[in-house]
Design a protein around this motif. Structure first.
Motif, mmCIF file in Angstrom:
data_model
loop_
_atom_site.group_PDB
_atom_site.id
_atom_site.type_symbol
_atom_site.label_atom_id
_atom_site.label_comp_id
_atom_site.label_asym_id
_atom_site.label_seq_id
_atom_site.Cartn_x
_atom_site.Cartn_y
_atom_site.Cartn_z
ATOM 1 N N CYS A 182 -5.357 5.701 -3.079
ATOM 2 C CA CYS A 182 -4.033 5.161 -2.784
ATOM 3 C C CYS A 182 -3.549 4.359 -3.984
ATOM 4 O O CYS A 182 -4.262 4.217 -4.976
ATOM 5 C CB CYS A 182 -4.062 4.266 -1.539
ATOM 6 S SG CYS A 182 -5.086 2.787 -1.729
ATOM 7 N N ILE A 183 -2.329 3.868 -3.857
ATOM 8 C CA ILE A 183 -1.740 3.040 -4.906
ATOM 9 C C ILE A 183 -1.389 1.701 -4.264
ATOM 10 O O ILE A 183 -0.860 1.668 -3.151
ATOM 11 C CB ILE A 183 -0.421 3.663 -5.433
ATOM 12 C CG1 ILE A 183 -0.571 5.154 -5.747
ATOM 13 C CG2 ILE A 183 0.130 2.869 -6.606
ATOM 14 C CD1 ILE A 183 -1.310 5.491 -6.982
ATOM 15 N N ILE A 184 -1.696 0.605 -4.953
ATOM 16 C CA ILE A 184 -1.258 -0.705 -4.457
ATOM 17 C C ILE A 184 -0.302 -1.309 -5.479
ATOM 18 O O ILE A 184 -0.602 -1.340 -6.669
ATOM 19 C CB ILE A 184 -2.453 -1.644 -4.231
ATOM 20 C CG1 ILE A 184 -3.433 -0.948 -3.307
ATOM 21 C CG2 ILE A 184 -1.969 -3.004 -3.719
ATOM 22 C CD1 ILE A 184 -3.793 -1.597 -2.066
ATOM 23 N N PRO A 189 2.846 14.385 -1.659
ATOM 24 C CA PRO A 189 1.911 14.351 -0.522
ATOM 25 C C PRO A 189 0.921 13.191 -0.705
ATOM 26 O O PRO A 189 0.699 12.741 -1.820
ATOM 27 C CB PRO A 189 1.205 15.702 -0.621
ATOM 28 C CG PRO A 189 1.369 16.144 -2.039
ATOM 29 C CD PRO A 189 2.652 15.551 -2.521
ATOM 30 N N PRO A 190 0.335 12.731 0.404
ATOM 31 C CA PRO A 190 -0.632 11.635 0.288
ATOM 32 C C PRO A 190 -1.802 12.024 -0.614
ATOM 33 O O PRO A 190 -2.184 13.191 -0.665
ATOM 34 C CB PRO A 190 -1.110 11.411 1.726
ATOM 35 C CG PRO A 190 -0.255 12.241 2.600
ATOM 36 C CD PRO A 190 0.517 13.195 1.762
ATOM 37 N N LYS A 227 -0.738 1.707 6.723
ATOM 38 C CA LYS A 227 0.442 2.582 6.748
ATOM 39 C C LYS A 227 1.157 2.524 5.402
ATOM 40 O O LYS A 227 1.176 1.483 4.748
ATOM 41 C CB LYS A 227 1.418 2.119 7.841
ATOM 42 C CG LYS A 227 1.004 2.524 9.232
ATOM 43 C CD LYS A 227 2.227 2.641 10.158
ATOM 44 C CE LYS A 227 3.024 1.370 10.293
ATOM 45 N NZ LYS A 227 2.570 0.455 11.323
ATOM 46 N N ASN A 228 1.762 3.623 5.033
ATOM 47 C CA ASN A 228 2.517 3.677 3.786
ATOM 48 C C ASN A 228 3.565 2.558 3.762
ATOM 49 O O ASN A 228 4.305 2.365 4.711
ATOM 50 C CB ASN A 228 3.217 5.036 3.676
ATOM 51 C CG ASN A 228 3.731 5.299 2.288
ATOM 52 O OD1 ASN A 228 3.056 4.995 1.300
ATOM 53 N ND2 ASN A 228 4.925 5.841 2.191
ATOM 54 N N TYR A 275 0.832 -1.202 0.000
ATOM 55 C CA TYR A 275 0.000 0.000 0.000
ATOM 56 C C TYR A 275 0.865 1.249 0.000
ATOM 57 O O TYR A 275 1.816 1.355 0.783
ATOM 58 C CB TYR A 275 -0.876 -0.059 1.254
ATOM 59 C CG TYR A 275 -1.565 1.221 1.644
ATOM 60 C CD1 TYR A 275 -2.855 1.502 1.192
ATOM 61 C CD2 TYR A 275 -0.946 2.138 2.498
ATOM 62 C CE1 TYR A 275 -3.491 2.675 1.577
ATOM 63 C CE2 TYR A 275 -1.583 3.297 2.877
ATOM 64 C CZ TYR A 275 -2.850 3.560 2.408
ATOM 65 O OH TYR A 275 -3.471 4.715 2.793
ATOM 66 N N TYR A 276 0.565 2.175 -0.883
ATOM 67 C CA TYR A 276 1.265 3.463 -0.891
ATOM 68 C C TYR A 276 0.254 4.599 -0.829
ATOM 69 O O TYR A 276 -0.762 4.572 -1.526
ATOM 70 C CB TYR A 276 2.121 3.630 -2.146
ATOM 71 C CG TYR A 276 3.320 2.721 -2.171
ATOM 72 C CD1 TYR A 276 4.406 2.951 -1.342
ATOM 73 C CD2 TYR A 276 3.356 1.624 -3.020
ATOM 74 C CE1 TYR A 276 5.509 2.108 -1.351
ATOM 75 C CE2 TYR A 276 4.455 0.775 -3.047
ATOM 76 C CZ TYR A 276 5.531 1.024 -2.205
ATOM 77 O OH TYR A 276 6.605 0.199 -2.217
ATOM 78 N N THR A 277 0.575 5.600 -0.023
ATOM 79 C CA THR A 277 -0.345 6.729 0.130
ATOM 80 C C THR A 277 -0.205 7.732 -1.007
ATOM 81 O O THR A 277 -1.057 8.578 -1.195
ATOM 82 C CB THR A 277 -0.067 7.476 1.445
ATOM 83 O OG1 THR A 277 1.315 7.867 1.447
ATOM 84 C CG2 THR A 277 -0.333 6.612 2.646
#
Lengths: 167, 355
Positions: free
Chosen positions: A125-127, A109-110, A150-151, A100-102
């Motif tokens: 978000c990005i997976i 920034p998220p 969490k990132n 998981y990436y914010t």
């Protein structure tokens, strides 16, 4: 190599233990009992609140003498811990296994934070899996009230990522 | 953002082919004109256009013209010439300088007619690498390519998150091109790097932008071509390489490489779309670095050591721990990095990446 990978299905199933250990880590569980016969599961979480607890009889009903697990044990009545916000809210779940990436880049920034208003098409978000980075749309409309991952964290299929107050 | 590279001088491919076929020897203007059934003046104009584009064309008042080498610029005419692909490369755009070729390709994902669009850039300001390491290769040194595709919604295996094959398609295509150009084996380092003798030569990064059409994917590829050792930052010199370095310093024709890469991407993509990712597994596995070797695998739960018995981009790795413990299967999501335990510094991951 003619041989094929061994199935480690003996009494010591390392893979399964790993899986359980990860589950415990993710949900911050302090104990976890499992039985396999008429399925019986008990999970305990650190602190006063109990995450999940149950006993499921799959085939036959529980034997008469069987006492269902009692939840009381770990819950001192005192400081009422707020359940996570938006009890009746929506969640955005991960549609896939991955990381998981914010945000799109480490220095960016998220994509969303608590308070962000989202629409079904908003990318939240990005997976990443195998260097394939997938944009995850909210799929719902509302306001983000909690970010649950969490990132950089590994997430499973169906794992809740955000709580959303429907608009 | 600057527009596509200006001055798209039309390069006469028939003329270029004739010159190149002469292997560096002079060909007289009359011979070129009669061979192509052109007027002399058209031949001369064609040669001028080539020189203006940067091709090394040597002229001699009596002997004619000789081909001395490719342009340092990517030549769209050369890339598209007799491309013969089904899907990838139906449209090709070469840009001079972009922020990110992946972003450009993704911005075209709103229209199905853009499927197969190839974006190439001479220079990229913000190629993506996830670990925060960015290093921009010098202008006109690399292949920075992004391909827009609309993969089928559900994969042949039916799993909604079965997307690893997108990376694998690009990895196999790049590894084949590299091996072909340098005349030596290239290897795929789990999951997205292509290396020669343990040095990274290419990186791959796939993005799936949310698209109104459902499932868009952008295959981003960064391949080091005409870079010398000194062109790399010092800390990368022992870990990165280029086609030029692997060809003992001889620069290569980037347009030719781009064309070859587009063809191989198209070939493998069509195979997977038609027959499923199973068809790709053997080629991917055979090119995998570390197969059979002792490796260290980084996972969210720490390092695992053992011999890499098998690997599959869909199911993950199988490790044989030393000490007789049962074999261990690690799913792709659990594998953060794979490196040789003989210490090749192989655990760095992504840059210079495509994207």
């Amino acid at each position: 190599m003619a041989e094929s990978p061994q199935e480690s299905s003996g009494p010591l199933d390392v893979e399964r233990i790993h899986y359980l250990a990860r589950l415990m880590k993710r949900y911050d569980l302090s104990s976890l009992d499992l039985a396999d016969g008429p399925v019986q599961i008990r999970l305990r979480r650190r602190g006063p609140e109990i995450l999940a607890m149950g006993s499921v009889a799959v085939t036959q009903p529980t034997t008469p003498g069987y006492a269902p697990p009692i939840p009381v044990a770990a819950s001192p009545p005192a400081p009422t811990v707020q359940p996570p916000a938006a009890e009746k809210g929506l969640t955005i779940e991960s549609p896939m296994v991955g990381t998981y990436y914010t945000s799109r880049a480490p220095d960016a920034p998220p994509l969303v934070t608590v308070g962000t208003v989202v629409h079904p098409g908003t990318i939240v978000c990005i997976i990443e899996a195998m260097k394939v980075f997938t944009d995850i749309p909210a799929g719902v409309s509302g306001t983000i009230v909690e970010v649950l991952a969490k990132n950089g964290q590994a997430v499973e299929f169906g794992q809740p990522l955000f709580r959303v107050n429907p608009s | 953002m600057p527009g596509p590279d200006p001055s798209p001088a039309a390069i006469e491919m028939g003329l270029l082919d004739r010159l190149r076929a002469a292997g560096g020897d002079y060909v007289s203007i009359d011979e070129l004109a009669s061979g192509l059934a052109w007027e002399r003046v058209r031949v001369l104009a064609g040669l001028d256009a080539m020189s203006a584009f940067g091709f090394a064309i040597e002229r001699h008042p009596y002997r004619g013209a000789a081909y001395r080498g490719p342009s340092s610029r990517l030549c769209p005419d050369q890339i598209e010439h007799a491309l013969g692909t089904i899907r990838i490369g139906r449209r090709i755009a070469v840009w001079d300088r972009v922020v990110s070729t992946n972003d450009l390709a993704a911005s075209a994902s709103g229209s199905p007619s853009n499927e197969g669009l190839v974006i190439l850039a001479e220079e990229q300001a913000a190629g993506r690498g996830r670990l925060g390491r960015t290093w921009a290769s010098p202008a006109r040194s690399s292949i920075l390519m992004s391909v827009l595709l609309f993969p089928p919604r559900s994969s042949p295996t039916g799993a909604p998150d079965d997307v690893a094959w997108l990376t694998a398609v690009a990895a196999v295509a790049v590894a084949e091109v590299v091996a072909d150009r340098v005349g030596r084996a290239s290897a795929i380092k789990w999951p997205n790097d292509v290396r020669v003798d343990g040095r990274k030569i290419a990186g791959i990064l796939v993005e799936r932008p949310a698209s109104a059409l459902g499932s868009a994917a952008v295959l981003g590829i960064g391949l080091n071509v005409n870079l010398k050792r000194d062109d790399f930052p010092e800390d990368l010199r022992d870990r990165a390489t280029s086609i030029q370095i692997e060809r003992s310093g001889e620069p290569d024709d980037r347009s030719e490489i781009a064309r070859d890469l587009i063809r191989r991407l198209d070939w493998w993509y069509e195979i997977v779309v038609r027959e499923g990712p199973d068809e790709l597994v053997p080629s991917w596995r055979d090119r995998s670095e570390h197969l059979g070797q002792f490796v260290r695998v980084e996972t969210p739960e720490g390092s695992k050591h053992g011999r890499l018995v098998d690997l599959d981009f869909r199911t993950g790795l199988v490790l044989e721990p030393s000490g007789g413990e049962p074999w261990m299967r690690l799913a792709p999501a659990e594998v953060l990095a794979v490196g040789s335990t003989e210490g090749d510094g192989g655990l760095w991951t992504s840059e210079p990446s495509g994207g």
